[in-house]
Design a protein around this motif. Structure first.
Motif, PDB file in Angstrom:
ATOM      1  N   TYR A 115       0.836  -1.210   0.000  1.00  0.00           N
ATOM      2  CA  TYR A 115       0.000   0.000   0.000  1.00  0.00           C
ATOM      3  C   TYR A 115       0.866   1.254   0.000  1.00  0.00           C
ATOM      4  N   ASN A 116       1.863   1.256   0.881  1.00  0.00           N
ATOM      5  CA  ASN A 116       2.700   2.449   1.021  1.00  0.00           C
ATOM      6  C   ASN A 116       3.589   2.679  -0.199  1.00  0.00           C
ATOM      7  N   MET A 117       4.149   1.614  -0.742  1.00  0.00           N
ATOM      8  CA  MET A 117       4.990   1.773  -1.922  1.00  0.00           C
ATOM      9  C   MET A 117       4.154   2.225  -3.115  1.00  0.00           C
ATOM     10  N   ALA A 118       2.952   1.668  -3.240  1.00  0.00           N
ATOM     11  CA  ALA A 118       2.076   2.029  -4.363  1.00  0.00           C
ATOM     12  C   ALA A 118       1.568   3.462  -4.232  1.00  0.00           C
ATOM     13  N   ALA A 119       1.571   3.990  -3.009  1.00  0.00           N
ATOM     14  CA  ALA A 119       1.156   5.388  -2.840  1.00  0.00           C
ATOM     15  C   ALA A 119       2.160   6.337  -3.475  1.00  0.00           C
ATOM     16  N   ARG A 120       3.428   5.891  -3.540  1.00  0.00           N
ATOM     17  CA  ARG A 120       4.504   6.755  -4.047  1.00  0.00           C
ATOM     18  C   ARG A 120       4.926   6.408  -5.463  1.00  0.00           C
ATOM     19  N   ASP A 121       4.764   5.146  -5.859  1.00  0.00           N
ATOM     20  CA  ASP A 121       5.412   4.632  -7.066  1.00  0.00           C
ATOM     21  C   ASP A 121       4.371   4.389  -8.170  1.00  0.00           C
ATOM     22  N   PRO A 122       4.361   5.243  -9.200  1.00  0.00           N
ATOM     23  CA  PRO A 122       3.321   5.106 -10.238  1.00  0.00           C
ATOM     24  C   PRO A 122       3.351   3.761 -10.954  1.00  0.00           C
ATOM     25  N   ALA A 123       4.540   3.197 -11.173  1.00  0.00           N
ATOM     26  CA  ALA A 123       4.596   1.927 -11.908  1.00  0.00           C
ATOM     27  C   ALA A 123       3.959   0.802 -11.091  1.00  0.00           C
ATOM     28  N   MET A 124       4.256   0.786  -9.788  1.00  0.00           N
ATOM     29  CA  MET A 124       3.648  -0.228  -8.937  1.00  0.00           C
ATOM     30  C   MET A 124       2.137   0.012  -8.820  1.00  0.00           C
ATOM     31  N   ALA A 125       1.769   1.276  -8.716  1.00  0.00           N
ATOM     32  CA  ALA A 125       0.345   1.614  -8.610  1.00  0.00           C
ATOM     33  C   ALA A 125      -0.401   1.183  -9.872  1.00  0.00           C
ATOM     34  N   ASP A 126       0.183   1.448 -11.037  1.00  0.00           N
ATOM     35  CA  ASP A 126      -0.456   1.025 -12.288  1.00  0.00           C
ATOM     36  C   ASP A 126      -0.590  -0.492 -12.358  1.00  0.00           C
ATOM     37  N   ALA A 127       0.428  -1.196 -11.869  1.00  0.00           N
ATOM     38  CA  ALA A 127       0.378  -2.662 -11.890  1.00  0.00           C
ATOM     39  C   ALA A 127      -0.793  -3.171 -11.044  1.00  0.00           C
ATOM     40  N   ILE A 128      -0.981  -2.547  -9.880  1.00  0.00           N
ATOM     41  CA  ILE A 128      -2.095  -2.962  -9.018  1.00  0.00           C
ATOM     42  C   ILE A 128      -3.431  -2.666  -9.696  1.00  0.00           C
ATOM     43  N   ALA A 129      -3.548  -1.473 -10.262  1.00  0.00           N
ATOM     44  CA  ALA A 129      -4.800  -1.103 -10.926  1.00  0.00           C
ATOM     45  C   ALA A 129      -5.097  -2.038 -12.094  1.00  0.00           C
ATOM     46  N   ARG A 130      -4.048  -2.405 -12.818  1.00  0.00           N
ATOM     47  CA  ARG A 130      -4.205  -3.317 -13.949  1.00  0.00           C
ATOM     48  C   ARG A 130      -4.725  -4.675 -13.472  1.00  0.00           C
ATOM     49  N   ALA A 131      -4.167  -5.143 -12.381  1.00  0.00           N
ATOM     50  CA  ALA A 131      -4.605  -6.435 -11.831  1.00  0.00           C
ATOM     51  C   ALA A 131      -6.075  -6.377 -11.431  1.00  0.00           C
ATOM     52  N   VAL A 132      -6.462  -5.323 -10.738  1.00  0.00           N
ATOM     53  CA  VAL A 132      -7.844  -5.210 -10.260  1.00  0.00           C
ATOM     54  C   VAL A 132      -8.800  -5.148 -11.448  1.00  0.00           C
ATOM     55  N   ARG A 133      -8.475  -4.297 -12.419  1.00  0.00           N
ATOM     56  CA  ARG A 133      -9.335  -4.197 -13.591  1.00  0.00           C
ATOM     57  C   ARG A 133      -9.408  -5.519 -14.339  1.00  0.00           C
ATOM     58  N   GLY A 134      -8.271  -6.210 -14.408  1.00  0.00           N
ATOM     59  CA  GLY A 134      -8.238  -7.486 -15.121  1.00  0.00           C
ATOM     60  C   GLY A 134      -9.121  -8.532 -14.466  1.00  0.00           C
TER      61      GLY A 134
END
Lengths: 256, 256, 256, 256
Positions: A115-134
């Motif tokens: 959660y904390n890393m994804a709050a700062r890191d756009p690439a990790m955040a995009d990866a999470i969003a991609r997974a959820v949407r998928g």
């Protein structure tokens, strides 16, 4: 006016008990259930889904790093595709358990270091969003208010829920005061409830220097692993209701 | 006349490679993908789903005991509810990964010791069937022909697929000759292909004593972790086609 | 003149094979055996100790992060005391396995991300040195030449062995050229052997810009997980012997 | 007259707390510390060793099956050599942690399903005894009184300690009444203490049918994971002291 109250639950594992899930369930509208990587196991997930159903609480996945001994709180450096698959796996696993219980997922909130890393890191955040949407594009993505994770959810076309912390001190720039610094943690139930009410009704919070900071508050986190968690949860809930604020899961109108 | 050719795939893990997935995919109609407990990890699962999609092969979950160091081949004594949740978790996890790739599951085949114990133990078999039905009642349950697992699938109202082994010797009572006994394993590709053809067309197999034994053969297992697996898979496929037998996943007509 | 040739071995796990241990053992003087966290399991550790004993090769522990799916190559952020206990645990575990085989440990070489982080981070390096000294102060600590880990070993009063890489390109400042940049990896066996000889006899290596860089070379790493590893190991060994350099484990004179 | 009081400790894991170690340590003479497979992690092991040292309690390894989610209580079918290596690994790991703290091991007591299976199965019992002797032949092997594990320890030339349970009902044949049957568990502290005293002084216990059964009682297990464990431990200790029985670890005279 409405807001969601969420709690991280289902963090027991095997013979180990963790947190006061039974104590907080009566007061929250959303439950983030650990998915077996940082905490939780298939049996704990099943009984936590049952508990959520019994209380009419929205079921969400709470995926974390594969680090049970560190409870998912230690930073790990994974590639974006590793993060994406890690999240898709865990969200799917909880969806399977929920389906076996006749339920379905409403949201996803990453846990701890993820959660904390994804709050700062756009690439990790995009990866999470991609997974959820998928896995299921109708799931709501929870992230720290004003963080890269919320931005990534927006980019992915997901519904998002901005999360705030009524029991944490804010700095004038809207960031959380680091744990261990004065005022970083608020323990008085009345004050936590009052802060939650202000966040919900005025979308502001008083920072440590006394200035008013605006926040986007779709959901407030209730910590279930602190002593007195249930008392605190009830105080926050009652204060919100008194203030005329409805307590509803994000997207709850559409899914439930 | 029709039959399914299935292979256990996706059993690599992290830096470890296992089996010749790329070699057998061109020849099978169903793939049983490991789900991270006895083998497989989220990244391996993702790339195996991609491989299956590329080859037009039906995707199935291959759940096992949580025993990576024993590859799921060691018996573990779990309660039925532990088994049920273990299976629901793993099937859901693969469904999540498949969804992220735009795919969906068609079947479930338990792995190793879980498969063998469920063939004998009605309570464990019922737990597996309950998990599969709970997660998605349209999934086909694979089990050893004439076993408790097939009976449990029937009881649960699931579509089932009876599995036979063209590369294993049968005893007159229809059971498999234990590995290590003479004739227990057939390695000649032509003979394996011929046996598969007989099983598919006449639902019989010649037992070790020369008698003819009737079998229910909806799907034939192709082992991908033996030397020459791809050559064997091709020989079996070609022999079946020559014999006029269609190679199709079970329930494939309804789902694909 | 003398030098040690070391290889990372015992990195198989359960049903998974990794590296060509049997191929490189005849040519090395030290073996770094994985301890079950990033790779290896009790059975693999046992058979690798047997192999080392059969070849008269010094047995060392190769502890790594608890990240089997990432093979210990992903950075994890642990506290120094977590690192210390992680290392003490793994070194002790291998010592137990070795004792069961009548052998004992001669050295410790951290693996992957733990090795690389400890090369830069004095606190992590001190934690590792503390663990090694605590378990057995006579163990030799292997670390990247001129790194924080070597400095920490010195501070702890341990015998240390500075490690160099004959198959990697060096920059003029003595650091390794990052993988993926031109000249970062040397694959020609004759050239690797010649570089190893130069490092052993003159304690220098030719950097990518042609300048001569001085290195401290107590031990040369032979990678056992690359194609042709055994051929390379033999070429290096033969070149060193031809050059009159003795191949001996560090501290070998005192312990063997 | 003398007897040992032992407790299973160090069964916490990461963020999870288990049992009341601090409560029972003042009253026992031997501590069986989990080794990371069924419970415990390197940090928990370290702090438990510190606790044992502070209380002058003998340190023992408590190895179990690699089944954290089942707490090592589920039967697993391993080969004897798998069992041997599993035990050697875990005993060595704890020895490493203990050494880092300046301590050393005095004994080994298998945990849960491993303990129970080894009580019945001579091959598994011999594998455990072989591992213990291999790692350190001076370690005392704890096993159920009159079981295959004690016999295996004798065969291996190890010192053994026969364990009895003062809080469990015995059948006339000397076996434990299965949990769930009437009288299987004794919860009254005074009665438990009185039974422990009788076992220590007269080597007999009153069975459920009122007959007197002879037992070999070198060590009495105190359960630290039951409510009131500390109170019970104190009652047993006091009763033994009043009866003039010395409380000492087995072999303690030789090692401490």
């Amino acid at each position: 006016m409405r807001i969601d109250l969420n709690a991280d639950v289902g963090e027991s594992y095997g013979a180990y008990r963790y947190g006061d899930d039974e104590g907080v369930f009566p007061f929250v509208s959303s439950a983030n259930i650990a998915c077996g990587f940082h905490a939780g196991d298939p049996g704990v997930m099943r009984s936590t889904v049952q508990l959520a159903s019994r209380h009419g609480v929205a079921i969400g996945a709470h995926p974390g790093f594969q680090d049970l001994s560190g409870f998912g709180r230690r930073e790990m450096h994974l590639s974006p595709s590793e993060v994406e698959n890690l999240v898709a796996y865990q969200v799917g696993a909880l969806a399977g358990i929920a389906a076996a219980e006749g339920g379905r997922l409403s949201h996803v909130k990453p846990h701890g270091a993820l959660y904390n890393m994804a709050a700062r890191d756009p690439a990790m955040a995009d990866a999470i969003a991609r997974a959820v949407r998928g896995v299921d594009g109708s799931l709501v993505l929870f992230g720290l208010s004003d963080s890269q994770l919320i931005a990534a959810g927006d980019r992915a076309g997901l519904r998002v829920a901005s999360e705030v912390f009524a029991d944490r001190g804010y700095r004038p720039d809207g960031s959380l005061a680091p744990r261990g610094t004065p005022g970083a943690v608020v323990t008085d139930a009345a004050e936590v409830a009052s802060r939650a009410g202000g966040m919900a009704s005025r979308q502001t919070v008083t920072a440590l220097d006394g200035t008013s900071v605006s926040v986007k508050a779709d959901t407030v986190c209730i910590h279930g692993d602190t002593p007195g968690a249930a008392v605190l949860a009830r105080a926050v809930r009652d204060a919100l209701i008194v203030a005329g604020i409805e307590i509803l899961p994000p997207g709850g109108d559409r899914r439930r």
